[in-house]
Motif scaffolding. Structure first.
Motif, PDB file in Angstrom:
ATOM      1  N   ALA A   1       0.830  -1.205   0.000  1.00 36.81           N
ATOM      2  CA  ALA A   1       0.000   0.000   0.000  1.00 36.81           C
ATOM      3  C   ALA A   1       0.865   1.257   0.000  1.00 36.81           C
ATOM      4  CB  ALA A   1      -0.932   0.004   1.201  1.00 36.81           C
ATOM      5  N   ASP A   2       1.997   1.232   0.698  1.00 31.85           N
ATOM      6  CA  ASP A   2       2.890   2.396   0.705  1.00 31.85           C
ATOM      7  C   ASP A   2       3.312   2.770  -0.710  1.00 31.85           C
ATOM      8  OD1 ASP A   2       2.672   2.314   3.413  1.00 31.85           O
ATOM      9  OD2 ASP A   2       4.786   1.937   3.826  1.00 31.85           O
ATOM     10  N   GLY A   3       3.748   1.767  -1.475  1.00 25.76           N
ATOM     11  CA  GLY A   3       4.150   2.018  -2.848  1.00 25.76           C
ATOM     12  C   GLY A   3       2.992   2.452  -3.716  1.00 25.76           C
TER      13      GLY A   3
ATOM     14  N   ARG B   1       1.717   8.504   7.091  1.00 26.60           N
ATOM     15  CA  ARG B   1       3.172   8.418   6.971  1.00 26.60           C
ATOM     16  C   ARG B   1       3.593   8.208   5.524  1.00 26.60           C
ATOM     17  NH1 ARG B   1       5.601   4.185   6.105  1.00 26.60           N
ATOM     18  NH2 ARG B   1       3.920   2.870   6.933  1.00 26.60           N
ATOM     19  N   ALA B   2       2.856   7.325   4.800  1.00 28.72           N
ATOM     20  CA  ALA B   2       3.169   7.065   3.396  1.00 28.72           C
ATOM     21  C   ALA B   2       2.991   8.327   2.557  1.00 28.72           C
ATOM     22  CB  ALA B   2       2.279   5.938   2.868  1.00 28.72           C
ATOM     23  N   LEU B   3       1.985   9.119   2.878  1.00 24.24           N
ATOM     24  CA  LEU B   3       1.759  10.372   2.147  1.00 24.24           C
ATOM     25  C   LEU B   3       2.867  11.385   2.432  1.00 24.24           C
ATOM     26  CD1 LEU B   3      -2.096  10.670   2.692  1.00 24.24           C
ATOM     27  CD2 LEU B   3      -0.960  10.492   0.461  1.00 24.24           C
ATOM     28  N   ARG B   4       3.232  11.514   3.700  1.00 22.40           N
ATOM     29  CA  ARG B   4       4.280  12.470   4.065  1.00 22.40           C
ATOM     30  C   ARG B   4       5.610  12.108   3.404  1.00 22.40           C
ATOM     31  NH1 ARG B   4       2.456  12.017   9.515  1.00 22.40           N
ATOM     32  NH2 ARG B   4       4.339  10.793   9.940  1.00 22.40           N
ATOM     33  N   LYS B   5       5.843  10.821   3.265  1.00 24.12           N
ATOM     34  CA  LYS B   5       7.100  10.348   2.685  1.00 24.12           C
ATOM     35  C   LYS B   5       7.287  10.841   1.261  1.00 24.12           C
ATOM     36  CE  LYS B   5       9.761   6.043   2.229  1.00 24.12           C
ATOM     37  NZ  LYS B   5       9.719   4.561   2.430  1.00 24.12           N
ATOM     38  N   VAL B   6       6.177  11.051   0.533  1.00 27.73           N
ATOM     39  CA  VAL B   6       6.274  11.525  -0.857  1.00 27.73           C
ATOM     40  C   VAL B   6       5.860  12.987  -0.979  1.00 27.73           C
ATOM     41  CG1 VAL B   6       6.022   9.252  -1.904  1.00 27.73           C
ATOM     42  CG2 VAL B   6       3.957  10.561  -1.335  1.00 27.73           C
ATOM     43  N   GLY B   7       5.845  13.693   0.147  1.00 28.26           N
ATOM     44  CA  GLY B   7       5.615  15.133   0.097  1.00 28.26           C
ATOM     45  C   GLY B   7       4.170  15.573   0.068  1.00 28.26           C
ATOM     46  N   TRP B   8       3.284  14.756   0.625  1.00 25.56           N
ATOM     47  CA  TRP B   8       1.867  15.117   0.678  1.00 25.56           C
ATOM     48  C   TRP B   8       1.408  15.172   2.130  1.00 25.56           C
ATOM     49  CZ3 TRP B   8      -1.900  15.322  -3.539  1.00 25.56           C
ATOM     50  CH2 TRP B   8      -1.295  15.300  -4.802  1.00 25.56           C
ATOM     51  N   LYS B   9       0.337  15.909   2.379  1.00 24.47           N
ATOM     52  CA  LYS B   9      -0.235  16.016   3.717  1.00 24.47           C
ATOM     53  C   LYS B   9      -1.752  15.885   3.644  1.00 24.47           C
ATOM     54  CE  LYS B   9      -0.684  21.069   3.578  1.00 24.47           C
ATOM     55  NZ  LYS B   9      -0.291  22.365   4.212  1.00 24.47           N
ATOM     56  N   ILE B  10      -2.342  15.419   4.722  1.00 24.07           N
ATOM     57  CA  ILE B  10      -3.800  15.271   4.772  1.00 24.07           C
ATOM     58  C   ILE B  10      -4.434  16.618   5.091  1.00 24.07           C
ATOM     59  CG2 ILE B  10      -5.731  14.194   5.981  1.00 24.07           C
ATOM     60  CD1 ILE B  10      -4.069  11.700   6.313  1.00 24.07           C
TER      61      ILE B  10
ATOM     62  N   TYR C   1     -20.454  -1.537   7.172  1.00 31.40           N
ATOM     63  CA  TYR C   1     -19.529  -0.814   6.296  1.00 31.40           C
ATOM     64  C   TYR C   1     -18.813   0.236   7.121  1.00 31.40           C
ATOM     65  CZ  TYR C   1     -17.880   2.295   2.546  1.00 31.40           C
ATOM     66  OH  TYR C   1     -17.116   3.075   1.703  1.00 31.40           O
ATOM     67  N   PHE C   2     -17.506   0.312   6.978  1.00 30.25           N
ATOM     68  CA  PHE C   2     -16.775   1.405   7.600  1.00 30.25           C
ATOM     69  C   PHE C   2     -15.586   1.760   6.735  1.00 30.25           C
ATOM     70  CE2 PHE C   2     -13.499  -1.470   9.197  1.00 30.25           C
ATOM     71  CZ  PHE C   2     -14.189  -2.639   9.424  1.00 30.25           C
ATOM     72  N   ALA C   3     -15.349   3.061   6.601  1.00 26.63           N
ATOM     73  CA  ALA C   3     -14.267   3.528   5.736  1.00 26.63           C
ATOM     74  C   ALA C   3     -13.721   4.844   6.273  1.00 26.63           C
ATOM     75  CB  ALA C   3     -14.744   3.701   4.301  1.00 26.63           C
ATOM     76  N   ARG C   4     -12.405   4.951   6.300  1.00 24.95           N
ATOM     77  CA  ARG C   4     -11.740   6.213   6.571  1.00 24.95           C
ATOM     78  C   ARG C   4     -11.547   6.936   5.252  1.00 24.95           C
ATOM     79  NH1 ARG C   4     -11.378   9.523  10.568  1.00 24.95           N
ATOM     80  NH2 ARG C   4     -10.739   7.877  12.025  1.00 24.95           N
ATOM     81  N   LEU C   5     -11.947   8.194   5.192  1.00 25.43           N
ATOM     82  CA  LEU C   5     -11.862   8.978   3.970  1.00 25.43           C
ATOM     83  C   LEU C   5     -10.894  10.128   4.213  1.00 25.43           C
ATOM     84  CD1 LEU C   5     -13.076   9.496   1.104  1.00 25.43           C
ATOM     85  CD2 LEU C   5     -14.795  10.927   2.225  1.00 25.43           C
ATOM     86  N   VAL C   6      -9.873  10.250   3.361  1.00 25.70           N
ATOM     87  CA  VAL C   6      -8.902  11.331   3.510  1.00 25.70           C
ATOM     88  C   VAL C   6      -8.692  12.040   2.183  1.00 25.70           C
ATOM     89  CG1 VAL C   6      -7.704  10.180   5.413  1.00 25.70           C
ATOM     90  CG2 VAL C   6      -6.879   9.854   3.076  1.00 25.70           C
ATOM     91  N   GLU C   7      -8.510  13.341   2.283  1.00 23.18           N
ATOM     92  CA  GLU C   7      -8.125  14.154   1.119  1.00 23.18           C
ATOM     93  C   GLU C   7      -6.734  14.696   1.385  1.00 23.18           C
ATOM     94  OE1 GLU C   7      -9.370  18.240  -1.306  1.00 23.18           O
ATOM     95  OE2 GLU C   7     -10.455  17.658   0.530  1.00 23.18           O
ATOM     96  N   ALA C   8      -5.812  14.432   0.487  1.00 25.79           N
ATOM     97  CA  ALA C   8      -4.429  14.867   0.653  1.00 25.79           C
ATOM     98  C   ALA C   8      -4.061  15.862  -0.438  1.00 25.79           C
ATOM     99  CB  ALA C   8      -3.480  13.680   0.612  1.00 25.79           C
ATOM    100  N   VAL C   9      -3.148  16.771  -0.097  1.00 25.10           N
ATOM    101  CA  VAL C   9      -2.661  17.785  -1.032  1.00 25.10           C
ATOM    102  C   VAL C   9      -1.144  17.868  -0.901  1.00 25.10           C
ATOM    103  CG1 VAL C   9      -4.802  19.131  -0.969  1.00 25.10           C
ATOM    104  CG2 VAL C   9      -2.952  19.626   0.666  1.00 25.10           C
ATOM    105  N   PRO C  10      -0.468  18.424  -1.898  1.00 21.97           N
ATOM    106  CA  PRO C  10       0.987  18.577  -1.776  1.00 21.97           C
ATOM    107  C   PRO C  10       1.332  19.401  -0.533  1.00 21.97           C
ATOM    108  CG  PRO C  10       0.303  18.900  -4.042  1.00 21.97           C
ATOM    109  CD  PRO C  10      -0.950  18.839  -3.240  1.00 21.97           C
ATOM    110  N   ALA C  11       2.358  18.979   0.199  1.00 26.03           N
ATOM    111  CA  ALA C  11       2.733  19.679   1.427  1.00 26.03           C
ATOM    112  C   ALA C  11       3.402  21.013   1.116  1.00 26.03           C
ATOM    113  CB  ALA C  11       3.689  18.798   2.231  1.00 26.03           C
TER     114      ALA C  11
END
Length: 329
Positions: free
Chosen positions: A244-246, A299-308, A319-329
């Motif tokens: 998933a990280d990759g 952590r995986a997002l931060r590693k490639v320069g993104w933030k939530i 049903y359960f799901a975590r929903l995140v929106e990330a943008v360039p840091a």
């Protein structure tokens, strides 16, 4: 993947100062990295003691909800079963690993099952109907995230893991230029069919005609190009964290301004429910299901320069799901 059926309900917004803290699991809460925050009213998993009657055999992408007194008892017998061996046999049958199992499942028995869940047919059981509701709420909240930022007219969007087009079609209706893909040829074919039916232009329609989404059969690893926004809903459940990280890094490399992900969150509570659900895989072959800790995704997002930028939790009984929106840091 997302749900095409329209099951909308009012979304209430509250000032952060008035928002109340609820016990886990809680109503969906969307927060931003600014002084202001939003709280959505959403369905929550009921107390376990009241949910025993809802325990149903489902496939491994569906989490069983059971009575509180049964959780401890069933946890004690988890070691008496061997779901890993069952998965190994599935992989051997299709001549590959997780990806081949997923492709085989969603091209055959899984396609028939999830086509019903994503559709509008009444031929669904209580669990499937509940998952339909939860999935549709995820799509609804994603659309709100996007439209709150402005018009989608001409915005390029990659819908990675499009299923039957439940998100791609609403995006196209809003004027987005959509590239949609799925590992399942059966899903893509159904998505194309649904898009042609739902995006028909009428003579009295004065709005600009929507652009038909570009559908393609592809796994996530093979996706290429650059898009304003990349969205991947409920697909990471098929990837262990090591992969998933990759995959998160790859999806982020395709996005210029925004990446939206949904995934099954890994907590002790949900992990136990998943393991219990694996004891009862149902009559159809099931795929392996992976939960992901929000901290690992961040952590995986931060590693490639993104933030939530924004996050939330969507829950129903099954049903359960975590929903995140990330943008360039």
């Amino acid at each position: 993947m997302a749900c095409s059926v329209s099951l909308t309900s009012p979304i209430c917004f509250h000032n952060a100062n008035n928002a109340k803290t609820a016990l886990n699991p809680s109503p969906i809460k969307i927060t931003k990295a600014t002084p202001r925050s939003r709280t959505f009213t959403q369905f929550a998993i009921p107390p376990l003691s009241t949910a025993a009657a809802d325990f149903v055999s489902v496939d491994s992408t569906t989490i069983a909800v059971i009575g509180g007194s049964s959780v401890a008892a069933l946890a004690a017998v988890l070691t008496l079963t061997d779901p890993e061996r069952r998965r190994q046999l599935q992989a051997e049958n299709v001549g590959g690993g997780d990806k081949e199992v997923v492709r085989e499942y969603f091209n055959n028995s899984g396609f028939q099952r999830w086509k019903k869940i994503y559709g509008e047919t009444d031929d669904v059981n209580k669990v499937q109907r509940d998952i339909r509701l939860g999935h549709s709420k995820t799509v609804e909240n994603v659309m709100k995230m996007l439209t709150d930022e402005g018009s989608l007219q001409g915005v390029t969007v990659c819908d990675a893991g499009c299923g039957t087009g439940c998100l791609a079609i609403p995006l196209a209706k809003e004027g987005a230029v959509v590239y949609a893909s799925d590992i399942s040829a059966a899903m893509v074919s159904e998505a194309q069919k649904q898009a042609k039916e739902q995006l028909q232009i009428t003579n009295d329609d004065q709005s600009p005609p929507p652009t038909m989404p570009n559908f393609e059969v592809s796994d996530l690893e093979s996706l290429k190009g650059k898009y304003d926004t990349v969205i991947c809903l409920d697909v990471l459940i098929h990837y262990p964290q090591s992969q998933a990280d990759g995959m998160i890094a790859h999806l982020a490399s395709l996005a210029e301004n925004r990446l939206i992900l949904s995934f099954a969150p890994k907590t002790f509570y949900y992990d136990l429910l998943k393991r219990v659900g694996e004891l009862f895989p149902g009559p159809s072959k099931a795929t392996r299901a992976y939960l992901h800790a929000e901290a690992d995704v961040e952590r995986a997002l931060r590693k490639v320069g993104w933030k939530i930028k924004e996050r939330g939790l969507i829950t129903t009984q099954f049903y359960f799901a975590r929903l995140v929106e990330a943008v360039p840091a």
